[in-house]
Design a protein around this motif. Structure first.
Motif, PDB file in Angstrom:
ATOM      1  N   HIS A  43       0.837  -1.161   0.103  1.00  0.00           N
ATOM      2  CA  HIS A  43       0.285   0.117   0.162  1.00  0.00           C
ATOM      3  C   HIS A  43       0.850   1.181   0.051  1.00  0.00           C
ATOM      4  CE1 HIS A  43       0.886  -1.074   4.254  1.00  0.00           C
ATOM      5  NE2 HIS A  43       0.727   0.293   4.410  1.00  0.00           N
ATOM      6  N   PRO A  44       0.337   2.270  -0.803  1.00  0.00           N
ATOM      7  CA  PRO A  44       1.171   3.449  -0.716  1.00  0.00           C
ATOM      8  C   PRO A  44       1.122   3.945   0.874  1.00  0.00           C
ATOM      9  CG  PRO A  44      -1.173   3.937  -1.708  1.00  0.00           C
ATOM     10  CD  PRO A  44      -0.888   2.466  -1.455  1.00  0.00           C
ATOM     11  N   LEU A  45       1.945   5.104   1.167  1.00  0.00           N
ATOM     12  CA  LEU A  45       1.894   6.028   2.436  1.00  0.00           C
ATOM     13  C   LEU A  45       0.711   6.917   2.050  1.00  0.00           C
ATOM     14  CD1 LEU A  45       5.521   6.995   3.253  1.00  0.00           C
ATOM     15  CD2 LEU A  45       4.042   5.226   4.567  1.00  0.00           C
ATOM     16  N   PRO A  46       0.057   7.181   3.163  1.00  0.00           N
ATOM     17  CA  PRO A  46      -1.062   7.967   3.183  1.00  0.00           C
ATOM     18  C   PRO A  46      -0.958   9.410   2.833  1.00  0.00           C
ATOM     19  CG  PRO A  46      -0.888   7.452   5.298  1.00  0.00           C
ATOM     20  CD  PRO A  46       0.072   6.729   4.604  1.00  0.00           C
ATOM     21  N   GLU A  47      -1.487  10.157   2.160  1.00  0.00           N
ATOM     22  CA  GLU A  47      -1.426  11.499   1.964  1.00  0.00           C
ATOM     23  C   GLU A  47      -1.721  12.435   3.302  1.00  0.00           C
ATOM     24  OE1 GLU A  47      -1.774  12.335  -2.541  1.00  0.00           O
ATOM     25  OE2 GLU A  47      -2.954  10.527  -2.174  1.00  0.00           O
ATOM     26  N   LEU A  48      -2.709  11.872   4.047  1.00  0.00           N
ATOM     27  CA  LEU A  48      -3.263  12.533   5.226  1.00  0.00           C
ATOM     28  C   LEU A  48      -3.607  11.262   6.072  1.00  0.00           C
ATOM     29  CD1 LEU A  48      -4.474  15.196   6.070  1.00  0.00           C
ATOM     30  CD2 LEU A  48      -6.443  14.405   5.302  1.00  0.00           C
ATOM     31  N   ILE A  49      -3.380  11.679   7.557  1.00  0.00           N
ATOM     32  CA  ILE A  49      -3.764  11.054   8.536  1.00  0.00           C
ATOM     33  C   ILE A  49      -4.631  11.605   9.475  1.00  0.00           C
ATOM     34  CG2 ILE A  49      -2.937   9.594  10.562  1.00  0.00           C
ATOM     35  CD1 ILE A  49      -0.145   9.593   9.269  1.00  0.00           C
ATOM     36  N   LEU A  50      -5.786  10.885   9.691  1.00  0.00           N
ATOM     37  CA  LEU A  50      -6.732  11.434  10.544  1.00  0.00           C
ATOM     38  C   LEU A  50      -6.703  10.762  11.715  1.00  0.00           C
ATOM     39  CD1 LEU A  50     -10.017  11.512   8.266  1.00  0.00           C
ATOM     40  CD2 LEU A  50      -8.362  13.327   8.961  1.00  0.00           C
ATOM     41  N   LEU A  51      -6.262  11.041  13.087  1.00  0.00           N
ATOM     42  CA  LEU A  51      -5.862  10.366  14.122  1.00  0.00           C
ATOM     43  C   LEU A  51      -6.633  10.689  15.464  1.00  0.00           C
ATOM     44  CD1 LEU A  51      -3.439   8.726  15.438  1.00  0.00           C
ATOM     45  CD2 LEU A  51      -2.358  11.031  15.726  1.00  0.00           C
ATOM     46  N   ASP A  52      -7.135   9.762  15.917  1.00  0.00           N
ATOM     47  CA  ASP A  52      -7.717   9.932  17.092  1.00  0.00           C
ATOM     48  C   ASP A  52      -6.913   9.765  18.389  1.00  0.00           C
ATOM     49  OD1 ASP A  52      -9.904  10.157  19.163  1.00  0.00           O
ATOM     50  OD2 ASP A  52     -10.338   7.905  19.133  1.00  0.00           O
ATOM     51  N   LEU A  53      -6.950  10.429  19.321  1.00  0.00           N
ATOM     52  CA  LEU A  53      -6.189  10.607  20.607  1.00  0.00           C
ATOM     53  C   LEU A  53      -6.154   9.355  21.530  1.00  0.00           C
ATOM     54  CD1 LEU A  53      -5.722  14.304  21.573  1.00  0.00           C
ATOM     55  CD2 LEU A  53      -4.186  13.035  19.956  1.00  0.00           C
ATOM     56  N   ASN A  54      -7.491   8.938  21.772  1.00  0.00           N
ATOM     57  CA  ASN A  54      -8.063   7.943  22.919  1.00  0.00           C
ATOM     58  C   ASN A  54      -8.126   6.869  22.353  1.00  0.00           C
ATOM     59  OD1 ASN A  54      -7.768  10.160  24.924  1.00  0.00           O
ATOM     60  ND2 ASN A  54      -9.789  10.856  23.955  1.00  0.00           N
ATOM     61  N   MET A  55      -7.146   6.112  22.147  1.00  0.00           N
ATOM     62  CA  MET A  55      -7.094   4.471  21.714  1.00  0.00           C
ATOM     63  C   MET A  55      -6.202   3.542  22.511  1.00  0.00           C
ATOM     64  SD  MET A  55      -6.478   5.099  17.420  1.00  0.00           S
ATOM     65  CE  MET A  55      -4.699   5.893  17.631  1.00  0.00           C
ATOM     66  N   PRO A  56      -6.708   2.115  22.502  1.00  0.00           N
ATOM     67  CA  PRO A  56      -5.919   1.581  23.411  1.00  0.00           C
ATOM     68  C   PRO A  56      -4.537   1.082  22.733  1.00  0.00           C
ATOM     69  CG  PRO A  56      -7.604   0.172  21.872  1.00  0.00           C
ATOM     70  CD  PRO A  56      -7.465   1.726  21.545  1.00  0.00           C
TER      71      PRO A  56
END
Length: 149
Positions: free
Chosen positions: A60-73
């Motif tokens: 897979h290609p590297l993403p052009e944008l990351i959407l990141l949640d802060l509160n994850m396990p």
């Protein structure tokens, strides 16, 4: 609204199944050529980006944008953000924090650690639609995030 002519690769890191579904649907409605990969925590995010673990044989290609949640396990978004921005092969990828938090410390630290934007998740799908349209317009049509345009 101008549509990107080539697929835009987004990586969504969020542990909440409903939020993942709604975010994906909101982007699809505004930007049908969006290709969104989804990971459920910071450990999986880093495996995806570094092509290790379950993603070792992926091309897979590297993403052009990351959407990141802060509160994850396991590894939360705070740790993952710091890791991404400390890695010379990954730090160029724009990271938009999309989280339920609106705590000043989370906002301040996210920018300190290199986040490109901080957005608190809205309570309604209508507002999420507005936010995803704004994110897409900005990151796909206004700024240049790669040489693809």
């Amino acid at each position: 609204m101008q549509q990107p002519t080539k697929p835009v690769h987004i990586l969504l890191a969020d542990d909440d199944e409903d939020d993942r579904f709604l975010t994906r649907e909101a982007f699809r409605q505004h930007f049908p050529v969006t290709e969104m990969n989804i990971v459920e925590d910071g450990e999986e995010l880093m495996e995806f980006l570094r092509r290790t673990g379950r993603y070792e044989s992926s091309d897979h290609p590297l993403p052009e944008l990351i959407l990141l949640d802060l509160n994850m396990p396991r590894k939360d978004g705070r740790e993952a953000l710091q890791e991404i921005k400390a890695d010379r092969d990954l730090r160029h990828i724009p990271v938009v924090i999309l989280t339920t938090s609106d705590a000043s410390i989370d906002i301040d630290n996210s920018y300190l650690w290199g986040a490109n934007s901080f957005i608190t998740k809205p309570a309604s799908f209508k507002k999420l639609m507005d936010i995803t349209q704004t994110i897409g317009e900005y990151w796909f049509n206004v700024v240049k995030v790669s040489g693809r345009n």
